[in-house]
Design an enzyme around this catalytic site. Structure first.
Site, PDB file in Angstrom:
ATOM      1  CG  LEU A  46     -12.158   5.346  -1.675  1.00 50.09           C
ATOM      2  CD1 LEU A  46     -11.766   6.781  -1.388  1.00 50.09           C
ATOM      3  CD2 LEU A  46     -11.600   4.426  -0.605  1.00 50.09           C
TER       4      LEU A  46
ATOM      5  NE  ARG B  34      -4.650   7.372  -0.598  1.00 49.87           N
ATOM      6  CZ  ARG B  34      -5.204   6.635   0.350  1.00 49.87           C
ATOM      7  NH1 ARG B  34      -5.574   7.174   1.494  1.00 49.87           N
ATOM      8  NH2 ARG B  34      -5.391   5.344   0.168  1.00 49.87           N
TER       9      ARG B  34
ATOM     10  CG  HIS C 127      -8.913   8.679  -1.645  1.00 51.24           C
ATOM     11  ND1 HIS C 127      -8.886   8.461  -2.995  1.00 51.24           N
ATOM     12  CD2 HIS C 127      -8.324   7.597  -1.079  1.00 51.24           C
ATOM     13  CE1 HIS C 127      -8.308   7.288  -3.231  1.00 51.24           C
ATOM     14  NE2 HIS C 127      -7.953   6.750  -2.084  1.00 51.24           N
TER      15      HIS C 127
ATOM     16  NE  ARG D 170      -6.419   7.166   7.433  1.00 51.35           N
ATOM     17  CZ  ARG D 170      -6.845   6.132   6.693  1.00 51.35           C
ATOM     18  NH1 ARG D 170      -6.505   4.899   7.006  1.00 51.35           N
ATOM     19  NH2 ARG D 170      -7.609   6.333   5.652  1.00 51.35           N
TER      20      ARG D 170
ATOM     21  CG  HIS E 214     -10.638   8.763   2.715  1.00 56.48           C
ATOM     22  ND1 HIS E 214     -11.681   7.926   2.412  1.00 56.48           N
ATOM     23  CD2 HIS E 214      -9.577   7.973   2.967  1.00 56.48           C
ATOM     24  CE1 HIS E 214     -11.269   6.670   2.478  1.00 56.48           C
ATOM     25  NE2 HIS E 214      -9.998   6.675   2.829  1.00 56.48           N
TER      26      HIS E 214
ATOM     27  CD  GLN F 191      -5.674  10.245   3.790  1.00 56.03           C
ATOM     28  OE1 GLN F 191      -6.396   9.292   4.059  1.00 56.03           O
ATOM     29  NE2 GLN F 191      -4.362  10.183   3.874  1.00 56.03           N
TER      30      GLN F 191
ATOM     31  CG  PHE G 106      -2.367   0.216   0.922  1.00 57.22           C
ATOM     32  CD1 PHE G 106      -3.066  -0.707   0.169  1.00 57.22           C
ATOM     33  CD2 PHE G 106      -3.034   1.346   1.389  1.00 57.22           C
ATOM     34  CE1 PHE G 106      -4.415  -0.516  -0.118  1.00 57.22           C
ATOM     35  CE2 PHE G 106      -4.385   1.544   1.109  1.00 57.22           C
ATOM     36  CZ  PHE G 106      -5.075   0.615   0.357  1.00 57.22           C
TER      37      PHE G 106
ATOM     38  CD  GLU H  24      -3.205   5.100  -3.459  1.00 55.08           C
ATOM     39  OE1 GLU H  24      -3.826   5.577  -2.499  1.00 55.08           O
ATOM     40  OE2 GLU H  24      -2.003   4.817  -3.422  1.00 55.08           O
TER      41      GLU H  24
HETATM   42  C1  LIG Z   1     -14.417   4.018   2.100  1.00 55.58           C
HETATM   43  C2  LIG Z   1     -13.379   3.940   3.184  1.00 55.58           C
HETATM   44  C3  LIG Z   1     -12.383   2.984   3.122  1.00 55.58           C
HETATM   45  C4  LIG Z   1     -11.422   2.898   4.130  1.00 55.58           C
HETATM   46  N1  LIG Z   1     -10.466   1.935   4.026  1.00 55.58           N
HETATM   47  C5  LIG Z   1      -9.540   1.828   5.014  1.00 55.58           C
HETATM   48  C6  LIG Z   1      -8.554   0.803   4.969  1.00 55.58           C
HETATM   49  O1  LIG Z   1      -8.516   0.005   4.033  1.00 55.58           O
HETATM   50  N2  LIG Z   1      -7.663   0.724   5.967  1.00 55.58           N
HETATM   51  C7  LIG Z   1      -7.680   1.579   7.032  1.00 55.58           C
HETATM   52  O2  LIG Z   1      -6.853   1.430   7.910  1.00 55.58           O
HETATM   53  N3  LIG Z   1      -8.604   2.551   7.107  1.00 55.58           N
HETATM   54  C8  LIG Z   1      -9.535   2.704   6.131  1.00 55.58           C
HETATM   55  N4  LIG Z   1     -10.468   3.699   6.221  1.00 55.58           N
HETATM   56  C9  LIG Z   1     -10.547   4.519   7.437  1.00 55.58           C
HETATM   57  C10 LIG Z   1     -11.215   3.742   8.566  1.00 55.58           C
HETATM   58  O3  LIG Z   1     -12.233   2.924   8.044  1.00 55.58           O
HETATM   59  C11 LIG Z   1     -11.846   4.633   9.630  1.00 55.58           C
HETATM   60  O4  LIG Z   1     -10.934   5.590  10.011  1.00 55.58           O
HETATM   61  C12 LIG Z   1     -12.230   3.816  10.858  1.00 55.58           C
HETATM   62  O5  LIG Z   1     -13.101   2.789  10.488  1.00 55.58           O
HETATM   63  C13 LIG Z   1     -12.863   4.620  11.984  1.00 55.58           C
HETATM   64  O6  LIG Z   1     -13.242   3.721  13.022  1.00 55.58           O
HETATM   65  P1  LIG Z   1     -13.731   4.194  14.457  1.00 55.58           P
HETATM   66  O7  LIG Z   1     -13.844   2.983  15.310  1.00 55.58           O
HETATM   67  O8  LIG Z   1     -12.872   5.292  14.947  1.00 55.58           O
HETATM   68  O9  LIG Z   1     -15.160   4.815  14.215  1.00 55.58           O
HETATM   69  P2  LIG Z   1     -16.395   4.368  13.292  1.00 55.58           P
HETATM   70  O10 LIG Z   1     -16.246   3.046  12.686  1.00 55.58           O
HETATM   71  O11 LIG Z   1     -16.656   5.537  12.420  1.00 55.58           O
HETATM   72  O12 LIG Z   1     -17.552   4.212  14.334  1.00 55.58           O
HETATM   73  C14 LIG Z   1     -18.084   5.296  15.036  1.00 55.58           C
HETATM   74  C15 LIG Z   1     -19.113   4.770  15.991  1.00 55.58           C
HETATM   75  O13 LIG Z   1     -19.515   5.804  16.867  1.00 55.58           O
HETATM   76  C16 LIG Z   1     -20.926   5.867  16.910  1.00 55.58           C
HETATM   77  N5  LIG Z   1     -21.324   7.231  17.224  1.00 55.58           N
HETATM   78  C17 LIG Z   1     -20.919   8.371  16.622  1.00 55.58           C
HETATM   79  N6  LIG Z   1     -21.493   9.425  17.214  1.00 55.58           N
HETATM   80  C18 LIG Z   1     -22.262   8.952  18.220  1.00 55.58           C
HETATM   81  C19 LIG Z   1     -23.126   9.548  19.195  1.00 55.58           C
HETATM   82  N7  LIG Z   1     -23.325  10.866  19.257  1.00 55.58           N
HETATM   83  N8  LIG Z   1     -23.791   8.743  20.061  1.00 55.58           N
HETATM   84  C20 LIG Z   1     -23.624   7.391  20.011  1.00 55.58           C
HETATM   85  N9  LIG Z   1     -22.814   6.786  19.124  1.00 55.58           N
HETATM   86  C21 LIG Z   1     -22.151   7.557  18.242  1.00 55.58           C
HETATM   87  C22 LIG Z   1     -21.352   5.409  15.558  1.00 55.58           C
HETATM   88  O14 LIG Z   1     -22.678   4.979  15.567  1.00 55.58           O
HETATM   89  C23 LIG Z   1     -20.370   4.272  15.318  1.00 55.58           C
HETATM   90  O15 LIG Z   1     -20.809   3.117  15.944  1.00 55.58           O
HETATM   91  C24 LIG Z   1     -11.441   3.800   5.209  1.00 55.58           C
HETATM   92  C25 LIG Z   1     -12.435   4.767   5.277  1.00 55.58           C
HETATM   93  C26 LIG Z   1     -13.388   4.852   4.271  1.00 55.58           C
HETATM   94  C27 LIG Z   1     -14.415   5.924   4.352  1.00 55.58           C
END
Ligand SMILES: Cc1cc2nc3c(=O)[nH]c(=O)nc-3n(C[C@H](O)[C@H](O)[C@H](O)COP(=O)(O)OP(=O)(O)OC[C@H]3O[C@@H](n4cnc5c(N)ncnc54)[C@H](O)[C@@H]3O)c2cc1C
Ligand code: SF4
Ligand code: SF4
Ligand code: FES
Lengths: 253, 628
Positions: free
Chosen positions: B264, B323, B250, B425, B389, B248, B122, B267
């Site tokens: 998305l 990127r 994308h 990132r 992103h 970031q 990657f 890449e």
């Molecule tokens: C299309 C896409 C592809 C990606 N691919 C990759 C990848 O291949 N590799 C990589 O490392 N990263 C990737 N990323 C980034 C990564 O997916 C995210 O940064 C990561 O999943 C965030 O996880 P998190 O646990 O912080 O929060 P999230 O998974 O965003 O979860 C947030 C949680 O908080 C809850 N929540 C929010 N606000 C409240 C509230 N007020 N009250 C109660 N609950 C709340 C939501 O309901 C949810 O359950 C990608 C991102 C995208 C958009």
């Protein structure tokens, strides 16, 4: 490119409700969820719909479109003739909370009833070695996005509330199959419990579940039928059953 | 009235059921504490399910030269050395264990020939490092931890007869306020999305794991949950945000059809030979090769095309620049009037590869465009443009415990936490960030609760939180939340987007303040039962605070670095590298102060070639050679 789309959206709650006619602007390339959002933003600020990723990845936006269980974010309006009225209703197998949102807690209860994965006690983190071909069988089932469309369409529970107690449904048959085929899981007798505790016997292999699965998981062919066959084997062949104690993981049974 | 509210008592409340929240909950539960997991969506549907590429961990399964030090260096370079070194260090060291642990909970990653977990290449990672499951790695993470939680509940069922005794998921509940008593965390308050009824959690520790802020922007790859709730909740609870100017973008998100704006486009499309052209038919990337990359990127089509067959004797095509460079180039083309009517440029693989090969190498992309856009990428070009992103900025935490700086009992992990990724990132580093710091937040909170004990919530505090929830219904004929949200997205998109200038940022700050004023007058139609207009009113309030924090931090940072580009201050500046921007909230507005970035200790400093560090650091820093 814009056209006016005629929709009939079911609105109501757990007590009563009715289809409501709406006309709304639609642009080419839009999906049903876009249209619902436009209705929300311009005409019905409190129209309830469940969604999250809008990319077919989370399985939240399940509903019935012209009577077919579908993901609203993966259903293009161009799939319907220009003059057709599109009817949008909530999933029929689950109780309505409001409008297009249903109470799917049944599925979480069933998930709780499937005994969890059990890792070999003496296998340390990082030490597992598995062939790609062996993990692929379970990986197919792990693609499941838990949209519960298969649960909604399965006739065993669709109009038979009384069966829900004893029937886990296709989503959980693939979960059991996944664990059963998992190269490392040590819990035995998964197939038998599928039959005895999760209602596998009530399934008569209509394949409707496979047809609606947005992940194209071959629920019947790859999970249900093999489990049914093996259950039969196990039931009637004590010798093979003995063998399974040692050879379960070799894919023999 | 506070008597009628649904009340719960737990040791720890985790806000968020993405990768970070679930990992934190498992850890806290295993430490013997009772845990509530609260999330806005159904259990198992958090934004993390969208992650495709993989999770970066230096297991060395594909190339055994890999180790935590190489991963650490890559992460610091990716972040242009603005990362909190200790977070990058912990992440690089612990990521492999966190991946292997998932396997003991039933995860099934793709395998190498030897049967180990496979790892893929990657951008920015020196060796193949991303553990993956096809292109649904995030789903595997979520499902594995979801099922781990079910396993813990089944155990409680067997031991105590109550599955939800020690760990319970409150799905479709939005937290609107983090509660404090005597200056310390006392719980959280919110409403059930299904019926609008209010719900109180009393708990001496709260872990924020709410993910990102993408929905603040017009075009984003994020799901609807990304409304910056945790960022805003933390600010209001007295915590700080660090470096909110870094977002970031994308370079390739879909811009058209409307239905998929922002989604998305991986890449790999460019990796497989996709070329970028403008409406004049010009392959424009050749004009945008920065001087520092001139020796690595082809400046003519003939050479760029040869690279696909002979990589040793030709320079790479400029479509494969980092990127941020590609995103800026696309942006400039569109601004110069050479973009498509939908504000994008063309990305085309159909001319270079046969239909058969495209379907084989880019199956999910083919599927995505065909199903969602009605575009057959084997025949026609895609329309793409930058999409918001990931947010690098976030809650300022103590790296080892994930404790929020300044608020006793508050913790944060995952995308909502800041520092780990510096100004940019690397792909794949987020998923392991969730696991490493999710676990640490669970431990940190457990240790805190064990030494501090309960901190009951007073009626006065509850009444204040309840009044805020009732407010939108008491107004009639006020502002429409959907319309305000759209206006905010226009402001951020046009003025705080991928290329920024001082005057535009100042204008944005004014406009955001105006929108904040108007949002105080939002009225909601219908009742409290599953009412999206009501839900948006609260989400919007959070997005406005996030946007203010981003715009203000961006105005102050007079340099360009990673996910922050100033047209009026191009180029990195070593003095600015020593500065973190800390946002705090005084009840009226967000204030920003500059704070020195923690200095790299000598043992980590020495992991780098000093000539490389000279590109980033001041001569004084180089002379000092680290902090000890
Ligand atoms: C299309 C896409 C592809 C990606 N691919 C990759 C990848 O291949 N590799 C990589 O490392 N990263 C990737 N990323 C980034 C990564 O997916 C995210 O940064 C990561 O999943 C965030 O996880 P998190 O646990 O912080 O929060 P999230 O998974 O965003 O979860 C947030 C949680 O908080 C809850 N929540 C929010 N606000 C409240 C509230 N007020 N009250 C109660 N609950 C709340 C939501 O309901 C949810 O359950 C990608 C991102 C995208 C958009
Ligand atoms: S094949 Fe079995 S599980 Fe699937 S829909 Fe038919 S009866 Fe239900
Ligand atoms: S098996 Fe398919 S249809 Fe059933 S829940 Fe999973 S993804 Fe949905
Ligand atoms: S919104 Fe996620 S599958 Fe439709």
């Amino acid at each position: 490119m814009a056209r006016t789309l005629k929709l009939r959206i079911w609105r109501g709650n757990d007590k009563d409700g009715a289809l409501q006619d709406v006309s709304v602007e639609a642009n080419s390339g839009e999906v049903v969820l876009d249209i619902i959002h436009r209705v929300q933003a311009t005409q019905m600020g409190d129209l309830a719909v469940r969604w999250n990723c809008k990319a077919g990845k989370c399985g939240s936006c399940s509903m019935e479109i012209n009577g077919k269980p579908r993901l609203a974010c993966m259903t293009q309006i161009s799939a319907y003739p220009e003059d057709e009225v599109i009817t949008i209703t909530p999933l029929r197998a689950f109780p309505v909370i409001k409008d297009l949102v249903t109470d799917v807690s049944f599925n979480y209860k069933k998930a709780m009833e499937v005994r969890a994965y059990e890792h070999p006690v003496d296998l340390k983190p990082g030490d597992a070695r598995m062939e790609q071909v062996d993990v692929e069988r379970s990986q197919e089932f792990r693609k499941c996005i838990e949209c519960f469309l298969c649960q909604d369409t399965c006739h065993v529970i669709r109009d038979h509330e009384e069966n829900k107690k004893s029937f886990a449904g296709p989503r959980f048959f693939i979960r059991i199959a996944e664990l059963d085929m998992h190269p490392l899981d040590t819990l035995r007798n998964r197939k038998q419990t599928a039959q005895q505790e999760h209602g596998l016997g009530m399934c008569n292999i209509t394949k409707c579940c496979t047809e609606v699965c947005p992940e194209h998981i071959r629920i019947t062919d790859n999970a249900i039928i093999p489990m049914k066959e093996r259950v039969v084997d196990v039931k009637y062949d004590p010798l093979r059953w003995l063998g399974s104690v040692i050879r379960k993981r070799d894919g023999i049974l | 009235m506070t008597q009628n509210i649904e009340r719960h008592k737990y040791d720890i409340v985790v806000i968020g059921a993405g990768g970070a929240g679930l990992r934190a909950a498992v850890e806290a539960r295993e430490a013997g504490l009772s845990v509530a997991i609260v999330c806005k969506s159904l259990f198992g549907k958090a934004h993390t399910v969208m992650a495709e590429g993989g999770a970066a961990a230096s297991m060395g399964n594909v190339n055994d030269n890999d180790n935590w030090m190489v991963h650490f260096r890559d992460t610091m370079r990716g972040g242009k050395f603005l990362n909190h070194y200790r977070m990058a260090e912990l992440h690089a060291k612990e990521a492999p264990d966190r991946i292997w642990e998932l396997e003991t909970w039933g995860a099934l990653f793709d395998r190498t020939k030897e049967g180990k977990i496979s790892q893929r290449n990657f951008g920015g990672h020196e060796y193949p490092r991303l553990a993956h499951v096809g292109d649904r790695t995030g789903l595997e993470l979520i499902r594995t931890m979801q099922q781990r939680i079910v396993a813990l509940q089944q155990k409680d069922q067997r031991d105590t007869g109550d599955a939800e005794k020690n760990i319970k998921v409150f799905a479709e509940v939005t937290i609107t306020e983090i509660l404090k008593e005597n200056g310390k965390i006392a719980g959280a308050y919110g409403y059930r999305r299904s019926n609008g009824e209010e719900i109180l959690f009393e708990a001496p520790a709260v872990i924020i794991a709410t993910g990102g802020v993408g929905k603040t922007f017009k075009i984003t790859s994020n799901s609807w949950e990304g409304t910056g709730d945790g960022h805003a909740l933390a600010l209001k609870a007295g915590a700080n945000l660090v470096d909110m100017e870094f977002l970031q973008f994308h370079p390739t998100g879909m811009v058209w059809p409307l239905s998929v704006k922002g989604l998305l486009v991986t890449e790999s499309v460019r990796g497989e030979g996709g070329i970028l052209t403008n409406t004049a038919g010009e392959r424009f990337m050749f004009k945008y090769i920065p001087d520092v990359f001139k020796d690595k990127y082809a400046d003519n089509e003939a050479e760029a095309d040869r690279w696909y067959v002979d990589q040793d004797n030709n320079r790479r095509p400029p479509e494969l620049l980092p990127r941020d460079e590609v995103a800026r180039a696309i942006n400039s083309e569109v601004k110069a009037g050479r973009g498509t009517e939908h504000g994008g440029v063309f990305l085309d693989v159909s001319k270079r590869l046969s239909a058969e090969i495209i379907k084989k190498r880019l199956p999910s992309m083919w599927h995505q465009f065909y199903e969602l856009a009605g575009v057959d990428i084997t025949k026609e070009p895609m329309e793409v443009g930058p999409t918001c992103h990931y947010v690098m900025g976030g809650v300022e935490v103590e790296p080892d415990s994930a404790a929020a700086v300044g608020v006793d009992g508050l913790f944060a992990a995952g995308e909502v936490a800041g520092g780990m990724h510096g100004s940019n990132r690397l792909g794949g580093n987020s998923l392991t960030d969730l696991l490493v710091f999710g676990r640490r937040a669970g431990m940190g909170a457990a240790n805190y609760v064990k030494t501090h004990g309960a901190n009951p919530v007073s009626d006065a505090t509850i009444e204040k939180a309840a009044a805020r929830i009732a407010a939108p219904f008491t107004r009639t004929g006020g502002e429409n939340a959907y319309a305000l949200h759209q206006e905010l997205q226009e402001v951020t998109h046009n003025l705080v987007g991928i290329i920024r200038t001082g005057p535009e940022l100042s204008e944005a700050i004014e406009k955001i303040a105006e929108l904040r004023k108007r949002s105080a007058n939002i009225s909601v139609s219908g009742d409290r039962v599953f009412n999206p207009g009501f839900h948006l009113a609260f989400d919007l309030d959070n997005m406005l605070l996030v946007a203010e924090s981003t715009a203000k931090s961006a105005l102050l940072r007079q340099e360009s670095r990673g996910g922050h580009t100033r047209d009026d201050f191009p180029g990195m500046n070593s003095t600015w590298r020593q500065v973190n921007h800390i946002s705090s909230f005084d009840g009226e507005q967000v204030n920003i102060k500059a704070q020195p970035l923690p200095v790299l200790p000598k043992e980590l400093f020495d992991l780098f070639d000093v000539h490389e560090l000279e590109k980033y650091m001041t001569p004084q820093e180089i002379a000092k050679g680290g902090s000890n």
